[in-house]
Motif scaffolding. Structure first.
Motif, PDB file in Angstrom:
ATOM      1  N   LEU A 124      -3.657   9.126   8.896  1.00  0.00           N
ATOM      2  CA  LEU A 124      -3.005  10.119   8.057  1.00  0.00           C
ATOM      3  C   LEU A 124      -3.609  10.078   6.664  1.00  0.00           C
ATOM      4  O   LEU A 124      -3.754   9.022   6.056  1.00  0.00           O
ATOM      5  CB  LEU A 124      -1.499   9.858   7.977  1.00  0.00           C
ATOM      6  N   GLY A 125      -3.942  11.224   6.151  1.00  0.00           N
ATOM      7  CA  GLY A 125      -4.538  11.330   4.826  1.00  0.00           C
ATOM      8  C   GLY A 125      -4.187  12.664   4.200  1.00  0.00           C
ATOM      9  O   GLY A 125      -3.256  13.340   4.637  1.00  0.00           O
ATOM     10  N   PHE A 126      -4.951  13.074   3.193  1.00  0.00           N
ATOM     11  CA  PHE A 126      -4.723  14.336   2.488  1.00  0.00           C
ATOM     12  C   PHE A 126      -3.262  14.445   2.079  1.00  0.00           C
ATOM     13  O   PHE A 126      -2.603  15.454   2.254  1.00  0.00           O
ATOM     14  CB  PHE A 126      -5.149  15.517   3.374  1.00  0.00           C
ATOM     15  N   ILE A 127      -2.736  13.332   1.562  1.00  0.00           N
ATOM     16  CA  ILE A 127      -1.303  13.220   1.302  1.00  0.00           C
ATOM     17  C   ILE A 127      -0.979  13.670  -0.118  1.00  0.00           C
ATOM     18  O   ILE A 127      -1.569  13.193  -1.077  1.00  0.00           O
ATOM     19  CB  ILE A 127      -0.828  11.779   1.522  1.00  0.00           C
ATOM     20  N   TYR A 128      -0.035  14.593  -0.214  1.00  0.00           N
ATOM     21  CA  TYR A 128       0.493  15.029  -1.504  1.00  0.00           C
ATOM     22  C   TYR A 128       1.987  15.253  -1.347  1.00  0.00           C
ATOM     23  O   TYR A 128       2.426  15.876  -0.380  1.00  0.00           O
ATOM     24  CB  TYR A 128      -0.166  16.330  -1.969  1.00  0.00           C
ATOM     25  N   THR A 129       2.759  14.739  -2.266  1.00  0.00           N
ATOM     26  CA  THR A 129       4.187  14.993  -2.306  1.00  0.00           C
ATOM     27  C   THR A 129       4.589  15.277  -3.741  1.00  0.00           C
ATOM     28  O   THR A 129       4.243  14.515  -4.637  1.00  0.00           O
ATOM     29  CB  THR A 129       5.006  13.784  -1.802  1.00  0.00           C
ATOM     30  N   LYS A 130       5.292  16.357  -3.934  1.00  0.00           N
ATOM     31  CA  LYS A 130       5.843  16.626  -5.262  1.00  0.00           C
ATOM     32  C   LYS A 130       6.899  15.555  -5.524  1.00  0.00           C
ATOM     33  O   LYS A 130       7.862  15.413  -4.771  1.00  0.00           O
ATOM     34  CB  LYS A 130       6.441  18.023  -5.323  1.00  0.00           C
ATOM     35  N   ARG A 178      -1.858   5.612  11.611  1.00  0.00           N
ATOM     36  CA  ARG A 178      -2.126   4.663  10.536  1.00  0.00           C
ATOM     37  C   ARG A 178      -2.329   5.426   9.244  1.00  0.00           C
ATOM     38  O   ARG A 178      -2.712   6.590   9.249  1.00  0.00           O
ATOM     39  CB  ARG A 178      -3.377   3.834  10.831  1.00  0.00           C
ATOM     40  N   LEU A 179      -2.101   4.736   8.135  1.00  0.00           N
ATOM     41  CA  LEU A 179      -2.382   5.299   6.821  1.00  0.00           C
ATOM     42  C   LEU A 179      -2.547   4.172   5.833  1.00  0.00           C
ATOM     43  O   LEU A 179      -2.209   3.029   6.125  1.00  0.00           O
ATOM     44  CB  LEU A 179      -1.266   6.251   6.372  1.00  0.00           C
ATOM     45  N   ASP A 180      -3.084   4.492   4.684  1.00  0.00           N
ATOM     46  CA  ASP A 180      -3.228   3.527   3.596  1.00  0.00           C
ATOM     47  C   ASP A 180      -2.312   3.957   2.467  1.00  0.00           C
ATOM     48  O   ASP A 180      -2.192   5.151   2.170  1.00  0.00           O
ATOM     49  CB  ASP A 180      -4.671   3.485   3.074  1.00  0.00           C
ATOM     50  N   VAL A 181      -1.668   2.989   1.851  1.00  0.00           N
ATOM     51  CA  VAL A 181      -0.826   3.246   0.688  1.00  0.00           C
ATOM     52  C   VAL A 181      -0.993   2.063  -0.262  1.00  0.00           C
ATOM     53  O   VAL A 181      -1.105   0.923   0.180  1.00  0.00           O
ATOM     54  CB  VAL A 181       0.656   3.471   1.092  1.00  0.00           C
ATOM     55  N   TYR A 182      -1.036   2.352  -1.541  1.00  0.00           N
ATOM     56  CA  TYR A 182      -1.182   1.267  -2.514  1.00  0.00           C
ATOM     57  C   TYR A 182       0.047   0.368  -2.504  1.00  0.00           C
ATOM     58  O   TYR A 182       1.183   0.841  -2.394  1.00  0.00           O
ATOM     59  CB  TYR A 182      -1.426   1.820  -3.918  1.00  0.00           C
ATOM     60  N   ALA A 235      10.298   6.595   7.927  1.00  0.00           N
ATOM     61  CA  ALA A 235       9.758   7.404   9.021  1.00  0.00           C
ATOM     62  C   ALA A 235       9.351   6.559  10.228  1.00  0.00           C
ATOM     63  O   ALA A 235       8.945   7.099  11.247  1.00  0.00           O
ATOM     64  CB  ALA A 235       8.562   8.218   8.525  1.00  0.00           C
ATOM     65  N   GLY A 236       9.424   5.218  10.108  1.00  0.00           N
ATOM     66  CA  GLY A 236       9.125   4.358  11.244  1.00  0.00           C
ATOM     67  C   GLY A 236       7.862   3.523  11.123  1.00  0.00           C
ATOM     68  O   GLY A 236       7.550   2.749  12.018  1.00  0.00           O
ATOM     69  N   PHE A 237       7.112   3.684  10.041  1.00  0.00           N
ATOM     70  CA  PHE A 237       5.917   2.878   9.849  1.00  0.00           C
ATOM     71  C   PHE A 237       6.301   1.457   9.472  1.00  0.00           C
ATOM     72  O   PHE A 237       7.331   1.223   8.857  1.00  0.00           O
ATOM     73  CB  PHE A 237       5.037   3.471   8.735  1.00  0.00           C
ATOM     74  N   LYS A 238       5.445   0.513   9.845  1.00  0.00           N
ATOM     75  CA  LYS A 238       5.640  -0.889   9.489  1.00  0.00           C
ATOM     76  C   LYS A 238       4.350  -1.412   8.871  1.00  0.00           C
ATOM     77  O   LYS A 238       3.258  -1.016   9.266  1.00  0.00           O
ATOM     78  CB  LYS A 238       5.987  -1.711  10.718  1.00  0.00           C
ATOM     79  N   LYS A 239       4.475  -2.308   7.909  1.00  0.00           N
ATOM     80  CA  LYS A 239       3.292  -2.917   7.298  1.00  0.00           C
ATOM     81  C   LYS A 239       2.532  -3.677   8.374  1.00  0.00           C
ATOM     82  O   LYS A 239       3.125  -4.361   9.207  1.00  0.00           O
ATOM     83  CB  LYS A 239       3.702  -3.846   6.160  1.00  0.00           C
ATOM     84  N   HIS A 240       1.205  -3.554   8.341  1.00  0.00           N
ATOM     85  CA  HIS A 240       0.403  -4.127   9.415  1.00  0.00           C
ATOM     86  C   HIS A 240      -0.721  -5.013   8.891  1.00  0.00           C
ATOM     87  O   HIS A 240      -0.856  -6.144   9.319  1.00  0.00           O
ATOM     88  CB  HIS A 240      -0.156  -2.991  10.269  1.00  0.00           C
ATOM     89  N   LEU A 241      -1.536  -4.509   7.995  1.00  0.00           N
ATOM     90  CA  LEU A 241      -2.674  -5.254   7.459  1.00  0.00           C
ATOM     91  C   LEU A 241      -2.508  -5.417   5.955  1.00  0.00           C
ATOM     92  O   LEU A 241      -1.880  -4.592   5.310  1.00  0.00           O
ATOM     93  CB  LEU A 241      -3.983  -4.514   7.714  1.00  0.00           C
ATOM     94  N   ILE A 242      -3.121  -6.431   5.441  1.00  0.00           N
ATOM     95  CA  ILE A 242      -3.182  -6.602   4.000  1.00  0.00           C
ATOM     96  C   ILE A 242      -4.638  -6.494   3.597  1.00  0.00           C
ATOM     97  O   ILE A 242      -5.496  -7.192   4.145  1.00  0.00           O
ATOM     98  CB  ILE A 242      -2.599  -7.972   3.559  1.00  0.00           C
TER      99      ILE A 242
END
Length: 106
Positions: A41-47, A76-80, A93-100
């Motif tokens: 998942l990318g191209f993410i924008y949220t007001k 999968r997605l990346d988030v800071y 939404a159901g995602f869980k932390k996976h990698l560091i």
């Protein structure tokens, strides 16, 4: 790119203003994993003032449905790390932390 069969782009609008966007891009995964593909998942924008209003959940659900139709069952997605509002929304939404991912700036 927008017409590529491996890509789905969703945009939500309110009063002719884009309030949310996200895409799912099917990728081939490493050979040691138990599946052939995942969706990144990318191209993410949220007001910002619309976080917590359910828009993210609707976009994620629609992308999940598209992925299932493509026989892709992992997203999968990346988030800071310090982006707590985004992490909270994706965990809801159901995602869980996976990698560091760690780094060093020299």
């Amino acid at each position: 790119m927008l017409l590529a069969p491996y890509l789905e782009v969703l945009v939500a609008e309110m009063d002719l203003e884009i309030i949310r966007s996200e895409d799912a891009r099917i990728e081939t995964v490493k050979p040691y994993l138990n599946h052939l593909n995942n969706a990144y998942l990318g191209f993410i924008y949220t007001k910002i003032n619309l976080l917590g209003k359910g828009v993210n959940a609707k976009i994620i659900e629609a992308l999940k449905e598209w992925c299932i139709l493509q026989d892709v069952f992992e997203l999968r997605l990346d988030v800071y790390n310090d982006n707590a509002p985004a992490i909270k929304e994706y965990e809801k939404a159901g995602f869980k932390k996976h990698l560091i991912n760690i780094r060093m700036i020299v």
